[in-house]
Design an enzyme around this catalytic site. Sequence first.
Site, PDB file in Angstrom:
ATOM      1  N   LYS A  27      13.709   8.260  21.581  1.00 23.58           N
ATOM      2  CA  LYS A  27      13.440   7.172  20.638  1.00 23.58           C
ATOM      3  C   LYS A  27      11.943   7.224  20.350  1.00 23.58           C
ATOM      4  O   LYS A  27      11.121   6.727  21.116  1.00 23.58           O
ATOM      5  CB  LYS A  27      13.812   5.834  21.274  1.00 23.58           C
ATOM      6  N   GLY A  77       3.929   4.514  26.805  1.00 25.25           N
ATOM      7  CA  GLY A  77       3.598   3.434  25.875  1.00 25.25           C
ATOM      8  C   GLY A  77       2.777   2.385  26.578  1.00 25.25           C
ATOM      9  O   GLY A  77       2.095   2.662  27.565  1.00 25.25           O
ATOM     10  N   SER A  78       2.840   1.182  26.073  1.00 27.08           N
ATOM     11  CA  SER A  78       1.979   0.125  26.602  1.00 27.08           C
ATOM     12  C   SER A  78       2.515  -0.435  27.922  1.00 27.08           C
ATOM     13  O   SER A  78       3.713  -0.335  28.207  1.00 27.08           O
ATOM     14  CB  SER A  78       1.866  -1.010  25.585  1.00 27.08           C
ATOM     15  N   THR A  79       1.637  -1.028  28.686  1.00 26.12           N
ATOM     16  CA  THR A  79       2.025  -1.629  29.961  1.00 26.12           C
ATOM     17  C   THR A  79       3.044  -2.740  29.740  1.00 26.12           C
ATOM     18  O   THR A  79       4.026  -2.866  30.479  1.00 26.12           O
ATOM     19  CB  THR A  79       0.766  -2.158  30.678  1.00 26.12           C
ATOM     20  N   GLU A  80       2.830  -3.524  28.680  1.00 25.60           N
ATOM     21  CA  GLU A  80       3.728  -4.645  28.395  1.00 25.60           C
ATOM     22  C   GLU A  80       5.165  -4.143  28.164  1.00 25.60           C
ATOM     23  O   GLU A  80       6.127  -4.678  28.736  1.00 25.60           O
ATOM     24  CB  GLU A  80       3.208  -5.332  27.140  1.00 25.60           C
ATOM     25  N   GLY A  82       6.299  -1.285  29.135  1.00 24.07           N
ATOM     26  CA  GLY A  82       6.712  -0.677  30.401  1.00 24.07           C
ATOM     27  C   GLY A  82       7.351  -1.708  31.323  1.00 24.07           C
ATOM     28  O   GLY A  82       8.356  -1.440  31.990  1.00 24.07           O
ATOM     29  N   GLU A  96       4.302   6.206  31.863  1.00 29.01           N
ATOM     30  CA  GLU A  96       2.891   6.497  31.553  1.00 29.01           C
ATOM     31  C   GLU A  96       2.416   5.379  30.656  1.00 29.01           C
ATOM     32  O   GLU A  96       2.825   5.302  29.496  1.00 29.01           O
ATOM     33  CB  GLU A  96       2.764   7.820  30.796  1.00 29.01           C
ATOM     34  N   CYS A 135      -4.393   7.312  25.618  1.00 27.16           N
ATOM     35  CA  CYS A 135      -4.193   6.432  26.766  1.00 27.16           C
ATOM     36  C   CYS A 135      -5.314   6.575  27.793  1.00 27.16           C
ATOM     37  O   CYS A 135      -5.722   5.601  28.402  1.00 27.16           O
ATOM     38  CB  CYS A 135      -2.844   6.705  27.395  1.00 27.16           C
TER      39      CYS A 135
END
Length: 497
Positions: free
Chosen positions: A194, A247-250, A252, A269, A303
């Site tokens: 995706k 992608g972003s921590t949020e 994740g 990551e 990143c």
Amino acid sequence: MTITQQDVELSELARGFLSREVHYLFIDGERVPAVSGNTLSTSAPSTGEVLARFSSGDSSDVDLAVAAARRAFKGEWSTWTPYQRQALLIRVAQVLDERFEELAQIEALDMGSPISRVRNSKQGLMRMLSFFAAQALSISGETLTNGIPGNVSTMTLKAPVGVIGGIIPWNGPLNSQFWIIGAVLASGCTTVLKPAQYASLSVLRVAEILHEAGVPAGVLNVVTGRGSEAGTALAAHTDVDRVAFTGSTETGQKIIEASTSNIKKLQLELGGKSADIICADANLDKAVPAAAMGVFANSGQVCYAGTRVLVQRSVVDQFTERLLEYMTTLRVGHSLDSAATLGPVISESQLDTVLSYVDVGVSEGAELLYGGERLGAGGGYYMQPTVFGSVTNQMRIAREEIFGPVLSIIPFDDIEDAIEIANDSDFGLGGAVWSENLSTALRVVQGVHTGTMWVNCYGYIDPLVGFSGTKLSGYGAKGTAAHMDTYLYTKSVYIQL
Ligand code: NAP
Ligand code: MG
């Protein structure tokens, strides 16, 4: 600073691909529209114009793709020998080598990265494919001694886990997809990818090219669409065995929650706020351009960007002066300007976010030394590369990931002070130290809590060496044999003789 213009002419192949009315999903070796018939558009960040339309997949399409991936996993693909999978990876590398310019042009247009940068990434991609081709022949368990009375022989076997969900961000999909595809082909897994809405095209094109090159139907599927629809459906799907997410921590954190549906193992990551530490004895001829490009490469949308540039107080003035001189050499332009060093950022909303951080920095008392404004009169999403001085590590611009071309200079007194500042962050992804003294450099390497450290360089990544994060930057190795752990499971076997 003016924006430079396109000088690269699109190849016929890239033009032909981009001229399609709608870019369909890629499921079971076929291009298919979304079940709903819905589409989304992607823009060219260099102009702000619509570049292409593509299918907007949702849970119905994810169901079809996962079913195709499951069938392929159980089917003939499961009988391929390691030698066959390796030969396929070598063939994939050959085809990508031949088709790279077309893919680079599509990627540069869709995500705005300068074409020179994308072209330069080819060698890294070839190394990655060689690495995974080697991994295909390196999957092995162990024979183990045991304490069981009688004649029992014991061993472990490694086996492919099944269907991998791969969720990818927009900041370099052409390359980042291969961390997943390479491991899938090496291990005998199958995948549903995706990609991000803002940059799906190179992933769709790669799927077609790889299918033509011999990747069997169903082994590599792509469902484009919104993260909130296709992404959530893939992350929660109970027939997806594992998820590899970048992608972003949020997001994740949401993926971790979704993974509870069937206790998926994850490779994550996530974001970063890496410290690039310049000691008083650093070679500034090398450190200045590298620290600058450690932030400004890909317009800061990396990143592991070293956005916190920690400089020892005795050389702050000298470093700053040289950095500001270096800034004048940067060329911001259309992603198809072959000499541009920086392109636009990915979207209008990302540009707004970055500009709002400039306001935050100024209001917190940081000194705006360079840039800070939008470039051009609308259209493309261009931002002046920006430098803040006199930043403290408590300011939001030092704590939050901006994901744009903003560099913060944070002075420090001594090495222990630098280590403390570097560690005072929620993230732990990259980081670097510049010093001519090996003991100093090693003390910093040992002291900084981060997944990757560079000494007197910035940003090298080799799959043989690996790259990963700690803290809010995620977990699970990228590269090294440990990378394959996401794609394999271990079976303990007891044989009564
Ligand atoms: P993002 O918003 O987290 O999106 C990443 C991917 O997840 C996209 O495909 C997105 O789809 C999808 N997604 C969004 N919400 C989802 C959900 N609830 N469930 C499942 N999937 C979902 O990140 P981004 O803004 O694209 O990328 C920037 C971030 O990625 C930065 O934080 C950066 O540090 C990080 N990054 C990390 C690495 C690394 O190796 N550590 C590399 C590159 C980027 P849509 O975008 O289509 O909605
Ligand atoms: Mg785009």
